[in-house]
Design a protein around this motif. Sequence first.
Motif, PDB file in Angstrom:
ATOM      1  N   THR A 104      15.179  76.752  31.699  1.00  0.00           N
ATOM      2  CA  THR A 104      14.855  77.585  30.563  1.00  0.00           C
ATOM      3  C   THR A 104      16.144  77.430  29.794  1.00  0.00           C
ATOM      4  OG1 THR A 104      13.241  78.985  31.862  1.00  0.00           O
ATOM      5  CG2 THR A 104      14.093  80.000  29.689  1.00  0.00           C
ATOM      6  N   PHE A 105      16.044  77.257  28.494  1.00  0.00           N
ATOM      7  CA  PHE A 105      17.196  77.320  27.678  1.00  0.00           C
ATOM      8  C   PHE A 105      17.694  78.686  27.171  1.00  0.00           C
ATOM      9  CE2 PHE A 105      19.050  77.218  23.317  1.00  0.00           C
ATOM     10  CZ  PHE A 105      20.093  76.556  23.363  1.00  0.00           C
ATOM     11  N   TYR A 106      18.961  78.970  27.434  1.00  0.00           N
ATOM     12  CA  TYR A 106      19.382  80.297  26.956  1.00  0.00           C
ATOM     13  C   TYR A 106      20.683  79.988  26.242  1.00  0.00           C
ATOM     14  CZ  TYR A 106      16.347  82.517  30.131  1.00  0.00           C
ATOM     15  OH  TYR A 106      15.062  82.688  30.790  1.00  0.00           O
ATOM     16  N   ALA A 107      20.744  80.437  24.852  1.00  0.00           N
ATOM     17  CA  ALA A 107      21.822  80.389  23.969  1.00  0.00           C
ATOM     18  C   ALA A 107      23.078  81.397  24.362  1.00  0.00           C
ATOM     19  CB  ALA A 107      21.379  80.390  22.421  1.00  0.00           C
ATOM     20  N   TYR A 116      26.459  81.276  22.518  1.00  0.00           N
ATOM     21  CA  TYR A 116      27.845  80.662  22.606  1.00  0.00           C
ATOM     22  C   TYR A 116      28.420  80.016  21.475  1.00  0.00           C
ATOM     23  CZ  TYR A 116      27.289  81.496  27.681  1.00  0.00           C
ATOM     24  OH  TYR A 116      27.342  82.092  29.033  1.00  0.00           O
ATOM     25  N   VAL A 117      27.358  79.102  20.773  1.00  0.00           N
ATOM     26  CA  VAL A 117      27.655  78.306  19.854  1.00  0.00           C
ATOM     27  C   VAL A 117      26.408  78.327  18.620  1.00  0.00           C
ATOM     28  CG1 VAL A 117      29.101  76.612  20.984  1.00  0.00           C
ATOM     29  CG2 VAL A 117      26.598  76.066  20.661  1.00  0.00           C
ATOM     30  N   LYS A 118      26.743  78.003  17.541  1.00  0.00           N
ATOM     31  CA  LYS A 118      25.628  78.001  16.460  1.00  0.00           C
ATOM     32  C   LYS A 118      26.054  76.795  15.481  1.00  0.00           C
ATOM     33  CE  LYS A 118      27.937  81.973  13.981  1.00  0.00           C
ATOM     34  NZ  LYS A 118      27.561  83.116  13.747  1.00  0.00           N
ATOM     35  N   ALA A 119      25.277  76.551  14.590  1.00  0.00           N
ATOM     36  CA  ALA A 119      25.477  75.365  13.458  1.00  0.00           C
ATOM     37  C   ALA A 119      26.859  75.677  13.209  1.00  0.00           C
ATOM     38  CB  ALA A 119      24.437  75.197  12.642  1.00  0.00           C
ATOM     39  N   CYS A 130      25.813  76.530  26.361  1.00  0.00           N
ATOM     40  CA  CYS A 130      24.239  77.425  26.764  1.00  0.00           C
ATOM     41  C   CYS A 130      24.349  77.589  28.081  1.00  0.00           C
ATOM     42  CB  CYS A 130      23.110  76.413  25.972  1.00  0.00           C
ATOM     43  SG  CYS A 130      23.153  74.937  26.792  1.00  0.00           S
ATOM     44  N   ILE A 131      23.135  78.106  28.557  1.00  0.00           N
ATOM     45  CA  ILE A 131      22.807  78.064  30.029  1.00  0.00           C
ATOM     46  C   ILE A 131      21.384  77.519  30.106  1.00  0.00           C
ATOM     47  CG2 ILE A 131      22.371  79.848  31.811  1.00  0.00           C
ATOM     48  CD1 ILE A 131      24.521  81.710  30.630  1.00  0.00           C
ATOM     49  N   GLU A 140      25.844  76.529  33.610  1.00  0.00           N
ATOM     50  CA  GLU A 140      26.525  76.718  32.457  1.00  0.00           C
ATOM     51  C   GLU A 140      26.584  75.167  31.787  1.00  0.00           C
ATOM     52  OE1 GLU A 140      30.254  78.739  33.226  1.00  0.00           O
ATOM     53  OE2 GLU A 140      29.143  80.582  32.621  1.00  0.00           O
ATOM     54  N   ILE A 141      26.381  74.716  30.357  1.00  0.00           N
ATOM     55  CA  ILE A 141      26.375  73.508  30.087  1.00  0.00           C
ATOM     56  C   ILE A 141      27.476  73.487  29.171  1.00  0.00           C
ATOM     57  CG2 ILE A 141      25.005  71.738  29.116  1.00  0.00           C
ATOM     58  CD1 ILE A 141      23.848  72.616  31.478  1.00  0.00           C
ATOM     59  N   GLU A 142      28.287  72.488  29.478  1.00  0.00           N
ATOM     60  CA  GLU A 142      29.481  72.121  28.675  1.00  0.00           C
ATOM     61  C   GLU A 142      29.362  71.003  27.603  1.00  0.00           C
ATOM     62  OE1 GLU A 142      32.380  71.168  31.406  1.00  0.00           O
ATOM     63  OE2 GLU A 142      32.735  73.520  32.050  1.00  0.00           O
TER      64      GLU A 142
END
Length: 171
Positions: A104-107, A116-119, A130-131, A140-142
Amino acid sequence: MLKVQEIRELIKLVDQSSIDEFVYENDGSKIKMKKNGPATVTTVQPVIQAAASAAPAAVQTIPVAAVTPTAPAVEVKQEAPKVETTTEADTENLHKITSPMVGTFYASPTPDADAYVKAGSHVTKDSIVCIVEAMKLFNEIEAEVTGEIVEVLAKNGQLVEYGQPLFLVKP
């Protein structure tokens, strides 16, 4: 009770199939899996009943038959605009940050925190973007690249597949 490896195999089979909900009951345990909803839910609960072998089979097949015809159409409608927003020529020069696992993607780190980030956000190789939650573990995704986030391709709480693009980054 199922072993962890057997549960993983069930998750993999449900994930690769077109069904959206799966329920399994055996020896006082119940496993319920859903996908294409707000989040993937996998629960194990004790069941208080002396179940005959025919009863769990009915429980397994009824939700699958009821959910299958409607859910894929909804999912296609949700993803169709995303494909149209960026053309193939635009994405050729962009780096794709992909999901390293099914989950499951969590921003954001918590529901009430900022993403964490946006456009338009600038990221470095070590920036967390994201997570992805898989089996109650939050990974945690780098970014793995330095650049600017062009587009966020996944929605908060969305089920993501292995290798699915999550972000487009202009290096």
